[in-house]
Design a protein around this motif. Structure first.
Motif, PDB file in Angstrom:
ATOM      1  N   ARG A   1       0.848  -1.187   0.000  1.00 48.10           N
ATOM      2  CA  ARG A   1       0.000   0.000   0.000  1.00 48.10           C
ATOM      3  C   ARG A   1       0.883   1.235   0.000  1.00 48.10           C
ATOM      4  NH1 ARG A   1      -2.176   3.672   3.262  1.00 48.10           N
ATOM      5  NH2 ARG A   1      -1.185   2.949   5.167  1.00 48.10           N
TER       6      ARG A   1
ATOM      7  N   PRO B   1       0.230   7.573   2.687  1.00 48.27           N
ATOM      8  CA  PRO B   1      -0.173   8.965   2.412  1.00 48.27           C
ATOM      9  C   PRO B   1       1.057   9.872   2.428  1.00 48.27           C
ATOM     10  CG  PRO B   1      -1.489   8.013   4.188  1.00 48.27           C
ATOM     11  CD  PRO B   1      -0.418   7.031   3.867  1.00 48.27           C
ATOM     12  N   GLY B   2       1.044  10.887   1.558  1.00 49.09           N
ATOM     13  CA  GLY B   2       2.148  11.837   1.475  1.00 49.09           C
ATOM     14  C   GLY B   2       3.251  11.384   0.527  1.00 49.09           C
ATOM     15  N   SER B   3       3.123  10.189  -0.075  1.00 49.44           N
ATOM     16  CA  SER B   3       4.131   9.711  -1.022  1.00 49.44           C
ATOM     17  C   SER B   3       4.030  10.499  -2.316  1.00 49.44           C
ATOM     18  CB  SER B   3       3.916   8.218  -1.311  1.00 49.44           C
ATOM     19  OG  SER B   3       4.042   7.458  -0.140  1.00 49.44           O
TER      20      SER B   3
END
Length: 92
Positions: free
Chosen positions: A45, A48-50
Motif C-alpha cells: 500500500r 499517504p504523502g508519497s
C-alpha cells in the motif's frame, strides 16, 4: 607527459580507432515498436504523502508463433463446350 583523455582510454599507443563514425553504443529499445503496455503498481500500500516519481521501464521481447490459415478459393468454370476450367495454385 600528456594526460590521457576519455576518447584515448583503452587504446594502445600508436593504434588508430577503426570504428565508424556514429557507431557508439545506442539504446537498443529506442526504435522498438511496443505492442502492449502494462502499468504495475507496487504490491505494498502506498503511504499517504508519497510522491510519484515516474516509471522504471522494463522492455521484454517475446517471440510469438501464431497460426495463420489461408483458404484459397479456386474458381471452377464449365465452358459452353463442356470443358472444365479451374484456378491453379502457384508455387513460390
Amino acid at each position: 607527459m600528456e594526460e590521457q583523455t576519455d576518447a584515448d582510454e583503452g587504446k594502445e599507443e600508436g593504434k588508430k580507432d577503426t570504428r565508424r563514425p556514429g557507431s557508439d553504443k545506442r539504446n537498443e529499445t529506442a526504435e522498438l515498436v511496443i505492442h502492449e503496455e502494462k502499468i504495475i503498481p507496487p504490491s505494498r500500500r502506498i503511504p499517504p504523502g508519497s510522491r510519484f516519481k515516474g516509471y522504471w521501464d522494463v522492455v521484454v521481447q517475446e517471440l510469438q508463433i501464431q497460426c495463420h490459415n489461408t483458404r484459397y478459393r479456386l474458381e471452377r468454370w464449365v465452358t459452353a463446350q463442356g470443358e472444365s476450367l479451374c484456378g491453379q495454385l502457384r508455387q513460390k
